[in-house]
Design a protein around this motif. Structure first.
Motif, PDB file in Angstrom:
ATOM      1  N   LEU A 156       0.263 -37.144  15.558  1.00  0.00           N
ATOM      2  CA  LEU A 156       1.585 -37.315  16.169  1.00  0.00           C
ATOM      3  C   LEU A 156       1.551 -37.091  17.677  1.00  0.00           C
ATOM      4  O   LEU A 156       2.598 -36.967  18.307  1.00  0.00           O
ATOM      5  CB  LEU A 156       2.568 -36.339  15.524  1.00  0.00           C
ATOM      6  CG  LEU A 156       2.829 -36.564  14.043  1.00  0.00           C
ATOM      7  CD1 LEU A 156       3.448 -35.342  13.411  1.00  0.00           C
ATOM      8  CD2 LEU A 156       3.698 -37.778  13.848  1.00  0.00           C
ATOM      9  N   GLU A 157       0.386 -37.025  18.254  1.00  0.00           N
ATOM     10  CA  GLU A 157       0.229 -36.735  19.674  1.00  0.00           C
ATOM     11  C   GLU A 157       1.075 -37.680  20.532  1.00  0.00           C
ATOM     12  O   GLU A 157       1.223 -38.863  20.231  1.00  0.00           O
ATOM     13  CB  GLU A 157      -1.241 -36.887  20.051  1.00  0.00           C
ATOM     14  CG  GLU A 157      -1.562 -36.540  21.468  1.00  0.00           C
ATOM     15  CD  GLU A 157      -3.045 -36.692  21.770  1.00  0.00           C
ATOM     16  OE1 GLU A 157      -3.410 -36.378  22.899  1.00  0.00           O
ATOM     17  OE2 GLU A 157      -3.821 -37.118  20.897  1.00  0.00           O
ATOM     18  N   GLY A 158       1.652 -37.148  21.590  1.00  0.00           N
ATOM     19  CA  GLY A 158       2.372 -37.966  22.550  1.00  0.00           C
ATOM     20  C   GLY A 158       3.752 -38.422  22.138  1.00  0.00           C
ATOM     21  O   GLY A 158       4.339 -39.276  22.790  1.00  0.00           O
ATOM     22  N   ASN A 159       4.293 -37.881  21.053  1.00  0.00           N
ATOM     23  CA  ASN A 159       5.657 -38.196  20.628  1.00  0.00           C
ATOM     24  C   ASN A 159       6.594 -37.080  21.088  1.00  0.00           C
ATOM     25  O   ASN A 159       6.187 -35.922  21.136  1.00  0.00           O
ATOM     26  CB  ASN A 159       5.736 -38.318  19.093  1.00  0.00           C
ATOM     27  CG  ASN A 159       5.213 -39.638  18.594  1.00  0.00           C
ATOM     28  OD1 ASN A 159       5.831 -40.668  18.771  1.00  0.00           O
ATOM     29  ND2 ASN A 159       4.041 -39.597  17.964  1.00  0.00           N
ATOM     30  N   PRO A 160       7.855 -37.382  21.392  1.00  0.00           N
ATOM     31  CA  PRO A 160       8.809 -36.350  21.821  1.00  0.00           C
ATOM     32  C   PRO A 160       9.449 -35.613  20.636  1.00  0.00           C
ATOM     33  O   PRO A 160      10.667 -35.487  20.543  1.00  0.00           O
ATOM     34  CB  PRO A 160       9.848 -37.160  22.609  1.00  0.00           C
ATOM     35  CG  PRO A 160       9.855 -38.496  21.945  1.00  0.00           C
ATOM     36  CD  PRO A 160       8.425 -38.733  21.531  1.00  0.00           C
ATOM     37  N   ILE A 161       8.633 -35.112  19.734  1.00  0.00           N
ATOM     38  CA  ILE A 161       9.117 -34.489  18.496  1.00  0.00           C
ATOM     39  C   ILE A 161       9.735 -33.122  18.784  1.00  0.00           C
ATOM     40  O   ILE A 161       9.131 -32.287  19.455  1.00  0.00           O
ATOM     41  CB  ILE A 161       7.975 -34.359  17.467  1.00  0.00           C
ATOM     42  CG1 ILE A 161       7.483 -35.757  17.085  1.00  0.00           C
ATOM     43  CG2 ILE A 161       8.427 -33.586  16.239  1.00  0.00           C
ATOM     44  CD1 ILE A 161       6.232 -35.770  16.259  1.00  0.00           C
ATOM     45  N   THR A 162      10.953 -32.921  18.246  1.00  0.00           N
ATOM     46  CA  THR A 162      11.655 -31.651  18.423  1.00  0.00           C
ATOM     47  C   THR A 162      12.020 -31.001  17.096  1.00  0.00           C
ATOM     48  O   THR A 162      12.365 -29.829  17.061  1.00  0.00           O
ATOM     49  CB  THR A 162      12.957 -31.848  19.227  1.00  0.00           C
ATOM     50  OG1 THR A 162      13.786 -32.791  18.543  1.00  0.00           O
ATOM     51  CG2 THR A 162      12.655 -32.347  20.630  1.00  0.00           C
ATOM     52  N   ALA A 163      11.949 -31.773  15.977  1.00  0.00           N
ATOM     53  CA  ALA A 163      12.411 -31.236  14.698  1.00  0.00           C
ATOM     54  C   ALA A 163      11.615 -31.815  13.533  1.00  0.00           C
ATOM     55  O   ALA A 163      10.944 -32.843  13.659  1.00  0.00           O
ATOM     56  CB  ALA A 163      13.895 -31.545  14.520  1.00  0.00           C
ATOM     57  N   ILE A 164      11.727 -31.110  12.393  1.00  0.00           N
ATOM     58  CA  ILE A 164      11.103 -31.544  11.148  1.00  0.00           C
ATOM     59  C   ILE A 164      12.079 -31.240  10.015  1.00  0.00           C
ATOM     60  O   ILE A 164      12.739 -30.195  10.016  1.00  0.00           O
ATOM     61  CB  ILE A 164       9.746 -30.839  10.918  1.00  0.00           C
ATOM     62  CG1 ILE A 164       9.064 -31.360   9.649  1.00  0.00           C
ATOM     63  CG2 ILE A 164       9.887 -29.334  10.915  1.00  0.00           C
ATOM     64  CD1 ILE A 164       7.614 -30.904   9.495  1.00  0.00           C
ATOM     65  N   THR A 165      12.161 -32.158   9.059  1.00  0.00           N
ATOM     66  CA  THR A 165      13.038 -31.898   7.907  1.00  0.00           C
ATOM     67  C   THR A 165      12.370 -30.874   6.990  1.00  0.00           C
ATOM     68  O   THR A 165      11.137 -30.753   6.969  1.00  0.00           O
ATOM     69  CB  THR A 165      13.333 -33.184   7.109  1.00  0.00           C
ATOM     70  OG1 THR A 165      12.108 -33.697   6.582  1.00  0.00           O
ATOM     71  CG2 THR A 165      14.030 -34.224   7.970  1.00  0.00           C
TER      72      THR A 165
END
Length: 190
Positions: A156-165
């Motif tokens: 998932l590198e380089g994604n603007p991930i802020t949350a997970i279900t």
């Protein structure tokens, strides 16, 4: 006249990349592996159904079409594809990195490895539960959700991930998924 090297050996056909090949033609029936990467092919056509492994990476392809029905491995990375469509049911490995794809759709149910890095994808959706390895780095994903049930590795590198279900978090822990590019402890649980 084309200046490329072509040879057939043990049911493999190779066109060594010299950026000259523009059209696929004259591939004999019975050939199982075809490598036509790094050329100027603009359309997928004239492929015998005997082909099981096909690389058309780094060409000028805009549409997925006319694929052999027995295909198990397909590399269409570094093309100009915008939509995932017309994939054969037997496909196990699919590489569509470095294209212009914005939505995950049209994937065969038996897929095992999926490469979608460097596209414009913003949401996990329509990924078959059979996918064990998912490479979706450098897209626009903000929430980890809807992960395939058999997932083992994910980049998932380089994604603007802020949350997970919660469901995805529990699946990752249960399957002992190897995650690259993010730290789960830094994400909000939603």
């Amino acid at each position: 006249m084309f200046e490329f090297i072509e040879y057939v050996t043990k049911n493999k056909l190779y066109y060594l990349p010299l950026k000259e090949l523009k059209k696929i033609s004259n591939i004999p029936d019975g050939v199982e592996k075809v490598y036509l990467y790094a050329n100027n092919v603009g359309k997928i056509e004239n492929l015998p159904n005997s082909i099981k492994k096909l690389s058309l990476a780094d060409n000028k392809i805009k549409k997925i079409e006319n694929l052999p029905r027995n295909l198990e491995y397909l590399d269409l990375g570094f093309n100009m594809i915008e939509k995932i469509e017309y994939l054969p049911r037997n496909l196990r490995y699919l590489k569509l990195s470095n294209n212009s794809i914005s939505k995950i759709e049209g994937l065969p149910e038996n897929l095992r490895e999926l490469y979608l890095s460097n596209n414009s994808i913003s949401k996990f959706e329509n990924i078959p539960d059979t996918v064990k390895e998912l490479y979706i780095a450098f897209n626009n994903i903000e929430v980890i959700e809807n992960l395939p049930q058999k997932i083992k590795h994910i980049n998932l590198e380089g994604n603007p991930i802020t949350a997970i279900t919660r469901d995805s978090y529990e699946l990752i822990k249960k399957n002992r998924v190897m995650i690259y590019g993010i730290n789960l402890d830094n994400l909000s649980l939603v």
